[in-house]
Design a protein around this motif. Structure first.
Motif, short mmCIF file in Angstrom:
data_model
loop_
_atom_site.label_atom_id
_atom_site.label_comp_id
_atom_site.label_asym_id
_atom_site.label_seq_id
_atom_site.Cartn_x
_atom_site.Cartn_y
_atom_site.Cartn_z
N LEU A 111 0.82 -1.19 0.00
CA LEU A 111 0.00 0.00 0.00
C LEU A 111 0.87 1.25 0.00
O LEU A 111 1.82 1.36 0.76
CB LEU A 111 -0.90 0.01 1.24
N ASN A 112 0.52 2.20 -0.86
CA ASN A 112 1.24 3.47 -0.95
C ASN A 112 0.53 4.50 -0.06
O ASN A 112 -0.48 5.07 -0.46
CB ASN A 112 1.30 3.93 -2.40
N LEU A 113 1.05 4.71 1.13
CA LEU A 113 0.42 5.62 2.07
C LEU A 113 0.34 7.05 1.54
O LEU A 113 -0.62 7.76 1.83
CB LEU A 113 1.15 5.61 3.41
N GLU A 114 1.32 7.46 0.77
CA GLU A 114 1.31 8.83 0.23
C GLU A 114 0.14 9.05 -0.72
O GLU A 114 -0.38 10.15 -0.82
CB GLU A 114 2.63 9.16 -0.46
N LEU A 115 -0.29 8.00 -1.40
CA LEU A 115 -1.45 8.10 -2.28
C LEU A 115 -2.75 7.90 -1.51
O LEU A 115 -3.74 8.57 -1.77
CB LEU A 115 -1.37 7.07 -3.41
N GLU A 116 -2.75 6.97 -0.59
CA GLU A 116 -3.97 6.62 0.15
C GLU A 116 -4.35 7.68 1.18
O GLU A 116 -5.52 8.06 1.26
CB GLU A 116 -3.78 5.27 0.85
N VAL A 117 -3.40 8.10 1.97
CA VAL A 117 -3.66 9.07 3.06
C VAL A 117 -2.51 10.08 3.11
O VAL A 117 -1.71 10.09 4.03
CB VAL A 117 -3.87 8.36 4.42
N PRO A 118 -2.45 10.97 2.11
CA PRO A 118 -1.28 11.86 1.97
C PRO A 118 -1.06 12.84 3.12
O PRO A 118 0.05 13.32 3.31
CB PRO A 118 -1.57 12.60 0.66
N LYS A 119 -2.08 13.15 3.90
CA LYS A 119 -1.93 14.13 4.98
C LYS A 119 -1.49 13.48 6.29
O LYS A 119 -1.29 14.18 7.28
CB LYS A 119 -3.24 14.89 5.18
N TRP A 120 -1.32 12.18 6.28
CA TRP A 120 -0.93 11.44 7.48
C TRP A 120 0.56 11.14 7.44
O TRP A 120 1.13 10.93 6.38
CB TRP A 120 -1.72 10.14 7.58
N SER A 121 1.18 11.10 8.61
CA SER A 121 2.61 10.82 8.72
C SER A 121 2.81 9.42 9.30
O SER A 121 2.17 9.04 10.28
CB SER A 121 3.28 11.81 9.67
N LEU A 122 3.72 8.69 8.69
CA LEU A 122 4.07 7.36 9.17
C LEU A 122 5.07 7.50 10.32
O LEU A 122 6.02 8.28 10.23
CB LEU A 122 4.68 6.55 8.03
N SER A 123 4.84 6.75 11.38
CA SER A 123 5.77 6.79 12.52
C SER A 123 7.12 6.21 12.10
O SER A 123 7.20 5.44 11.15
CB SER A 123 5.20 5.98 13.69
N PRO A 124 8.19 6.56 12.81
CA PRO A 124 9.52 6.04 12.47
C PRO A 124 9.58 4.51 12.46
O PRO A 124 10.30 3.93 11.65
CB PRO A 124 10.42 6.62 13.56
N ASN A 125 8.81 3.86 13.33
CA ASN A 125 8.85 2.39 13.35
C ASN A 125 7.89 1.76 12.34
O ASN A 125 7.83 0.54 12.22
CB ASN A 125 8.57 1.86 14.76
N GLY A 126 7.12 2.59 11.63
CA GLY A 126 6.22 2.10 10.59
C GLY A 126 4.97 1.40 11.10
O GLY A 126 4.25 0.78 10.33
N LYS A 127 4.68 1.54 12.40
CA LYS A 127 3.57 0.81 12.99
C LYS A 127 2.33 1.66 13.25
O LYS A 127 1.33 1.16 13.75
CB LYS A 127 4.01 0.13 14.28
N SER A 128 2.40 2.94 12.93
CA SER A 128 1.24 3.80 13.13
C SER A 128 1.33 5.00 12.19
O SER A 128 2.39 5.28 11.62
CB SER A 128 1.16 4.28 14.58
N ILE A 129 0.20 5.67 12.04
CA ILE A 129 0.15 6.92 11.28
C ILE A 129 -0.46 7.97 12.20
O ILE A 129 -1.22 7.66 13.12
CB ILE A 129 -0.65 6.80 9.97
N ALA A 130 -0.13 9.23 11.95
CA ALA A 130 -0.61 10.32 12.79
C ALA A 130 -0.96 11.54 11.95
O ALA A 130 -0.40 11.74 10.86
CB ALA A 130 0.45 10.70 13.83
N ARG A 131 -1.88 12.32 12.49
CA ARG A 131 -2.25 13.57 11.83
C ARG A 131 -2.82 14.51 12.88
O ARG A 131 -3.49 14.10 13.83
CB ARG A 131 -3.30 13.33 10.75
N GLU A 132 -2.54 15.81 12.71
CA GLU A 132 -3.17 16.85 13.52
C GLU A 132 -4.20 17.55 12.66
O GLU A 132 -3.89 18.04 11.57
CB GLU A 132 -2.13 17.85 14.02
#
Length: 96
Positions: free
Chosen positions: A5-26
């Motif tokens: 899955l391409n996170l930048e295409l799917e949820v571009p406003k969300w940031s992937l955590s350094p460990n790749g186990k979560s995404i975050a957004r404000e």
């Protein structure tokens, strides 16, 4: 797990955590009322899909982190909820 899955295409406003186990957004809204309305819509949807965010609120801001605790990593449910949250934010922001 998400595989290719391409996170930048799917949820571009969300940031992937350094460990790749979560995404975050404000999310930032015009006021507390909008932030609360957003959280209410998200909470109702989270109950429907039985997948709940880790989040906090401070006046007009809602900070969200998504991960699937039972899997110990990011899953398709997180992406589904992130997309719904993006849509709810846009819906709420259009009202005022």
């Amino acid at each position: 797990m998400l595989g290719e899955l391409n996170l930048e295409l799917e949820v571009p406003k969300w940031s992937l955590s350094p460990n790749g186990k979560s995404i975050a957004r404000e999310f930032i809204f015009a006021n507390f009322k909008q932030a609360f309305e957003f959280m209410t819509l998200c909470a109702q949807y989270a109950e429907e899909i039985d997948h709940h965010p880790d989040w906090s609120n401070s006046w007009n801001k809602v900070m969200v982190q998504l991960t699937t605790h039972s899997a110990g990593t990011l899953t398709a449910l997180d992406i589904q909820l992130a997309k719904a949250m993006d849509a709810f934010a846009a819906q709420v922001q259009r009202r005022d």
